[in-house]
Scaffold this motif. Structure first.
Motif, PDB file in Angstrom:
ATOM      1  N   ASN A   1       4.164  14.849  13.310  1.00 18.41           N
ATOM      2  CA  ASN A   1       5.350  14.974  12.482  1.00 18.41           C
ATOM      3  C   ASN A   1       5.017  14.569  11.048  1.00 18.41           C
ATOM      4  N   LYS A   2       4.707  15.564  10.214  1.00 17.00           N
ATOM      5  CA  LYS A   2       4.297  15.301   8.834  1.00 17.00           C
ATOM      6  C   LYS A   2       5.387  14.571   8.055  1.00 17.00           C
ATOM      7  N   GLY A   3       6.647  14.968   8.253  1.00 15.87           N
ATOM      8  CA  GLY A   3       7.755  14.318   7.552  1.00 15.87           C
ATOM      9  C   GLY A   3       7.840  12.836   7.866  1.00 15.87           C
ATOM     10  N   LEU A   4       7.637  12.484   9.135  1.00 22.00           N
ATOM     11  CA  LEU A   4       7.682  11.090   9.541  1.00 22.00           C
ATOM     12  C   LEU A   4       6.535  10.308   8.899  1.00 22.00           C
ATOM     13  N   HIS A   5       5.343  10.892   8.875  1.00 26.03           N
ATOM     14  CA  HIS A   5       4.194  10.213   8.272  1.00 26.03           C
ATOM     15  C   HIS A   5       4.406   9.994   6.782  1.00 26.03           C
ATOM     16  N   GLU A   6       4.992  10.986   6.118  1.00 31.16           N
ATOM     17  CA  GLU A   6       5.277  10.841   4.689  1.00 31.16           C
ATOM     18  C   GLU A   6       6.324   9.752   4.462  1.00 31.16           C
ATOM     19  N   PHE A   7       7.347   9.727   5.319  1.00 33.99           N
ATOM     20  CA  PHE A   7       8.362   8.678   5.211  1.00 33.99           C
ATOM     21  C   PHE A   7       7.718   7.305   5.352  1.00 33.99           C
TER      22      PHE A   7
ATOM     23  N   ALA B   1       4.586   6.413   4.878  1.00 35.98           N
ATOM     24  CA  ALA B   1       3.724   6.126   3.727  1.00 35.98           C
ATOM     25  C   ALA B   1       4.564   5.688   2.523  1.00 35.98           C
ATOM     26  N   ASP B   2       5.651   6.407   2.246  1.00 37.09           N
ATOM     27  CA  ASP B   2       6.529   6.038   1.134  1.00 37.09           C
ATOM     28  C   ASP B   2       7.186   4.679   1.367  1.00 37.09           C
TER      29      ASP B   2
ATOM     30  N   LEU C   1       7.059  -1.285  -0.058  1.00 39.01           N
ATOM     31  CA  LEU C   1       6.889  -2.688   0.318  1.00 39.01           C
ATOM     32  C   LEU C   1       5.642  -3.307  -0.300  1.00 39.01           C
ATOM     33  N   ALA C   2       4.818  -2.494  -0.934  1.00 36.69           N
ATOM     34  CA  ALA C   2       3.488  -2.918  -1.385  1.00 36.69           C
ATOM     35  C   ALA C   2       3.516  -3.694  -2.700  1.00 36.69           C
ATOM     36  N   HIS C   3       4.353  -4.709  -2.764  1.00 36.78           N
ATOM     37  CA  HIS C   3       4.403  -5.587  -3.939  1.00 36.78           C
ATOM     38  C   HIS C   3       4.879  -6.956  -3.469  1.00 36.78           C
ATOM     39  N   PRO C   4       4.151  -8.017  -3.804  1.00 39.26           N
ATOM     40  CA  PRO C   4       4.522  -9.356  -3.312  1.00 39.26           C
ATOM     41  C   PRO C   4       5.958  -9.771  -3.656  1.00 39.26           C
ATOM     42  N   LEU C   5       6.422  -9.453  -4.861  1.00 33.96           N
ATOM     43  CA  LEU C   5       7.785  -9.848  -5.231  1.00 33.96           C
ATOM     44  C   LEU C   5       8.821  -9.085  -4.411  1.00 33.96           C
TER      45      LEU C   5
END
Length: 108
Positions: free
Chosen positions: A2-8, A10-11, A16-20
């Motif tokens: 499911n490409k859409g799920l994988h993109e979701f 990843a996004d 979430l990729a920021h400590p603050l």
């Protein structure tokens, strides 16, 4: 697959990729807060908190509700609390593995 799920996913993880941002989510996992309350609890500048809340809102991870002249932020999905707890457990597992490895190296 499911490409859409994988993109979701990843996004979602990019958001979430920021400590603050993680700290903000941890504060919101304790309950709804205004920018000033989040700022005070984290000891961070209001502009930095507002900037990171904008990213979290854009990715539909948090939402804001007007309360007079302030906005109260909330987690959009309470499962975020579980996700943060699982991430903490994974961190602790890695820490235990690292300590075990260091102990083994010390004993050699």
């Amino acid at each position: 697959m499911n490409k859409g799920l994988h993109e979701f996913k990843a996004d979602f993880f990019k958001a979430l990729a920021h400590p603050l941002r993680i700290q903000i989510l941890e504060v919101l996992s304790e309950g709804n807060r205004s920018v000033n309350e989040i700022q005070t609890q984290l000891g961070s500048e209001g502009s930095a908190v507002s900037q990171q809340l904008t990213v979290l809102r854009a990715k539909n991870i948090v939402y804001g509700t007007k309360d007079g002249n302030r906005v109260i932020y909330s987690l959009r999905d309470p499962m975020i609390i579980e996700l943060l707890e699982v991430a903490k457990q994974i961190f602790n597992n890695h820490l235990v593995d690292a300590i075990t490895l260091l102990d083994q190296m010390k004993d050699e």
